[in-house]
Design a protein around this motif. Structure first.
Motif, mmCIF file in Angstrom:
data_model
loop_
_atom_site.group_PDB
_atom_site.id
_atom_site.type_symbol
_atom_site.label_atom_id
_atom_site.label_comp_id
_atom_site.label_asym_id
_atom_site.label_seq_id
_atom_site.Cartn_x
_atom_site.Cartn_y
_atom_site.Cartn_z
ATOM 1 N N ARG A 15 51.765 47.532 39.680
ATOM 2 C CA ARG A 15 50.176 47.013 40.597
ATOM 3 C C ARG A 15 49.225 47.929 40.918
ATOM 4 O O ARG A 15 49.425 49.302 41.265
ATOM 5 C CB ARG A 15 51.592 46.752 41.722
ATOM 6 N N LEU A 16 48.652 46.938 41.409
ATOM 7 C CA LEU A 16 46.905 48.129 42.036
ATOM 8 C C LEU A 16 46.134 46.377 43.355
ATOM 9 O O LEU A 16 45.658 45.818 42.707
ATOM 10 C CB LEU A 16 45.722 47.623 40.489
ATOM 11 N N PRO A 17 45.942 47.794 43.643
ATOM 12 C CA PRO A 17 44.463 46.505 44.760
ATOM 13 C C PRO A 17 43.822 46.364 44.387
ATOM 14 O O PRO A 17 43.252 47.341 43.857
ATOM 15 C CB PRO A 17 45.163 47.992 46.353
ATOM 16 N N LEU A 18 43.531 45.026 44.603
ATOM 17 C CA LEU A 18 42.227 45.342 43.688
ATOM 18 C C LEU A 18 40.995 45.101 44.628
ATOM 19 O O LEU A 18 39.806 45.211 43.541
ATOM 20 C CB LEU A 18 42.306 42.508 43.906
ATOM 21 N N ALA A 19 40.992 45.858 45.746
ATOM 22 C CA ALA A 19 39.501 46.700 46.271
ATOM 23 C C ALA A 19 39.942 47.242 45.602
ATOM 24 O O ALA A 19 37.761 48.020 45.684
ATOM 25 C CB ALA A 19 40.099 46.940 47.778
ATOM 26 N N ASN A 20 40.663 48.160 45.104
ATOM 27 C CA ASN A 20 40.234 49.289 44.506
ATOM 28 C C ASN A 20 40.075 49.386 42.403
ATOM 29 O O ASN A 20 39.946 50.337 42.222
ATOM 30 C CB ASN A 20 41.955 50.091 44.027
ATOM 31 N N ALA A 21 40.111 47.826 42.124
ATOM 32 C CA ALA A 21 40.034 47.784 40.489
ATOM 33 C C ALA A 21 38.580 48.323 40.380
ATOM 34 O O ALA A 21 37.514 47.793 40.625
ATOM 35 C CB ALA A 21 40.276 46.549 40.092
ATOM 36 N N PRO A 22 38.373 48.160 39.234
ATOM 37 C CA PRO A 22 36.777 49.128 38.779
ATOM 38 C C PRO A 22 36.246 47.370 37.762
ATOM 39 O O PRO A 22 36.394 47.945 36.586
ATOM 40 C CB PRO A 22 37.248 50.465 38.049
ATOM 41 N N VAL A 23 36.077 46.565 38.212
ATOM 42 C CA VAL A 23 35.421 46.098 38.356
ATOM 43 C C VAL A 23 34.374 45.693 37.893
ATOM 44 O O VAL A 23 33.947 44.584 38.087
ATOM 45 C CB VAL A 23 36.139 44.429 38.522
ATOM 46 N N GLU A 24 33.346 46.045 39.183
ATOM 47 C CA GLU A 24 32.677 45.792 39.016
ATOM 48 C C GLU A 24 31.219 46.158 37.772
ATOM 49 O O GLU A 24 30.456 44.694 37.551
ATOM 50 C CB GLU A 24 31.323 47.114 39.858
#
Length: 260
Positions: free
Chosen positions: A111-120
């Protein structure tokens, strides 16, 4: 005999197991107590053709219930297969060990908290609406038998929650595919694959980040996925994106049954 995990751990596992059952629906589902018997004549994937126990305390009449499940699998022409997560507890695995069942294909749930996902900086990409086009791309990328088209189409069409069908293409050629299932605050990644001829070029990473960006914009707060424990390239990718392991599961089949 392994101890049953604490209640808090089991609650987390139940959440992901329930999301997985919704996200990748089998054609036929039967319940024997809290054992979920899933069968899909048109598609051979193990998770769609297996028995998944969902309560470590539900261990009455194990041999009798295995017999009932076996008859269902035989009617579908599928090998009897159990999928054992921490929700199976310790009694069922011990019974299968005693009977000489083989253990194979360990998988991880991450799992990955999406607040931490490097998607910018991820590419903005809208998912396809055309299931047929996606299925063609998926079969090509996976190198799958075209006879699986109808079965895969049926599975995708039966997903009850929002499913983003992502394809990375070069001209008319599919290079990578991914299904992102948005289910409340969860976003599950399924069918992630890159064509063998173009692996190692970052295309899978690019597509995953685009899907995570889409899911976060749709309101999902956590991404999750399942993958083979021995898939080192995929593990490196997901760990580099910040995914961490939640739990593991594996499959069992009776003595003498093929595990491939």
């Amino acid at each position: 005999m392994a101890p049953t995990p604490p209640a808090g751990v089991l609650a987390t596992v139940r959440r992901y197991e329930a999301a997985g059952l919704r996200a990748w629906p089998a054609a036929a589902v039967h319940y024997d107590g809290t054992w979920v018997v899933r069968l899909t004549a048109g598609y051979p994937a193990k998770r769609l053709n297996s028995v998944t126990p969902l309560d470590p305390g539900d261990v009455d009449r194990i041999a009798e219930r295995i017999g009932r499940a076996s008859r269902r699998f035989e009617a579908y022409g599928r090998p009897l297969t159990f999928r054992l997560s921490p929700l199976a507890g310790s009694v069922i695995p011990a019974h299968l060990d005693k009977e000489g069942w083989s253990r194979f294909d360990e998988s991880l749930v991450m799992r990955l908290p999406l607040a931490n996902a490097p998607v910018e900086d991820a590419m903005d990409q809208l998912p396809l609406r055309d299931i047929s086009r996606f299925v063609s791309a998926s079969l090509k990328v996976h190198g799958s038998d075209p006879s699986l088209r109808a079965g895969l189409s049926e599975i995708i069409g039966a997903i009850p929650t929002e499913a983003g069908l992502f394809v990375l293409e070069r001209g008319d050629e599919a290079l990578a595919t991914l299904i992102c299932v948005h289910d409340g605050d969860l976003a599950g990644l399924f069918d992630v694959a890159t064509d063998e001829a173009v692996r190692g070029r970052g295309l899978g990473r690019q597509l995953v980040l685009s899907a995570l960006k889409w899911a976060r914009l749709r309101g999902a707060r956590e991404a999750w996925l399942q993958l083979d424990a021995d898939n080192e390239p995929a593990l490196r990718l997901y760990r580099s994106l910040g995914f961490s392991e939640v739990y593991r599961y594996h499959y069992r089949r009776p003595r003498g049954a093929q595990t491939s």
